[in-house]
Design an enzyme around this catalytic site. Sequence first.
Site, mmCIF file in Angstrom:
data_model
loop_
_atom_site.group_PDB
_atom_site.id
_atom_site.type_symbol
_atom_site.label_atom_id
_atom_site.label_comp_id
_atom_site.label_asym_id
_atom_site.label_seq_id
_atom_site.Cartn_x
_atom_site.Cartn_y
_atom_site.Cartn_z
ATOM 1 N N TRP A 28 0.864 -1.183 0.000
ATOM 2 C CA TRP A 28 0.000 0.000 0.000
ATOM 3 C C TRP A 28 0.896 1.226 0.000
ATOM 4 C CZ3 TRP A 28 -4.307 2.508 -0.726
ATOM 5 C CH2 TRP A 28 -4.722 3.569 0.075
ATOM 6 N N GLY A 29 0.892 1.975 -1.095
ATOM 7 C CA GLY A 29 1.691 3.192 -1.198
ATOM 8 C C GLY A 29 0.997 4.306 -0.450
ATOM 9 N N SER A 30 1.238 4.387 0.835
ATOM 10 C CA SER A 30 0.449 5.199 1.759
ATOM 11 C C SER A 30 0.800 6.683 1.713
ATOM 12 C CB SER A 30 0.674 4.675 3.183
ATOM 13 O OG SER A 30 0.176 5.571 4.141
ATOM 14 N N GLY A 31 -0.205 7.500 1.450
ATOM 15 C CA GLY A 31 -0.019 8.943 1.509
ATOM 16 C C GLY A 31 0.256 9.414 2.922
ATOM 17 N N ASP A 65 -0.751 14.958 6.723
ATOM 18 C CA ASP A 65 -1.366 14.226 5.612
ATOM 19 C C ASP A 65 -2.556 15.029 5.121
ATOM 20 O OD1 ASP A 65 -2.196 12.240 3.817
ATOM 21 O OD2 ASP A 65 -3.321 11.164 5.365
ATOM 22 N N ASP A 109 -2.120 5.074 -3.104
ATOM 23 C CA ASP A 109 -3.074 5.955 -2.442
ATOM 24 C C ASP A 109 -2.928 7.348 -3.048
ATOM 25 O OD1 ASP A 109 -4.555 7.486 -0.664
ATOM 26 O OD2 ASP A 109 -3.091 7.320 0.967
ATOM 27 N N HIS A 152 -14.270 3.034 4.948
ATOM 28 C CA HIS A 152 -13.357 3.415 6.024
ATOM 29 C C HIS A 152 -14.142 3.831 7.258
ATOM 30 C CE1 HIS A 152 -9.442 4.012 7.439
ATOM 31 N NE2 HIS A 152 -9.211 5.254 7.073
#
Length: 290
Positions: free
Chosen positions: A40-43, A54, A81, A186
Amino acid sequence: MTKHQMLRHALTGGKLFTAMAAHNPLAAKLAEEAGFSGVWGSGFELSASYAVPDANILSASVHLEMMRAIASVISIPLIADIDTGFGNAINVSYVVPQYEAAGASAIVMEDKTFPKDTSLRADGRQELVRIEEFQGKVAAATAARRDPDLVVIARTEALIAGLGQAEAIRRAEAYVEAGADAILIHSKQKTADEVLAFVDAWKIAVPLVLVPTAYPSLTEADIARLGKVGVVIYGNHAIRAAVGAMRSVFAQIRRQGGIQNVDLALPSVKDIIALQGDRHMRDLEAKFLK
């Protein structure tokens, strides 16, 4: 099978796909080493690694280049993300092909206003765009992809914004109508009850994505038994683990006035060099340096 196909097959094949967050290529390699299905390319994690909120403070180019770097060192799919898509549907039309070219196998886009506020703040500014506007962004994303196996995941923040189950379902159904391949629902409630109620009410044959950060007691076995969830994302554990470990080691060094006792708790330099891909470089040296 391409990385895109690996993820799409997982969504339709009935086996839960597990994705661990990463904020740099090293974290991504460790996630693959641990046996996660994807990254997961998390912001949130990337913002934290730059020590900024963020809240779309980092530019799209910074996030995009990190996704490119991550994708280049792993053999498992990357889920990027992209927050709100960095603007309106026109921005999305331009951004999605760039993420696809960078190696992402999926993009996740949320229905908040731009700039966003993180979902994790207790008193965050959780403002959502109109359903029709976000439908346009989802449709733009699906139209912009070059490979039909690139997965477009629409994330609704209706529960985060306190708008209730009916609104969350209404938005999710509208996003599927616009072409979303999966829906990320979410919640920041401390128990899974709110999310489980959504899953129970979900009647469309489009897989769901869960991020159980706030309700960690919900296990992968529990999620798999629901029969409607295709992906579980562990959204911020890499950065939290890194911060915790660094704080502990740094404090020990200051407390003891040196590094004489820290090595036993740390990976060796040899281990780090191996993670850097040293063996591959040595093979190249043997083959090409004359």
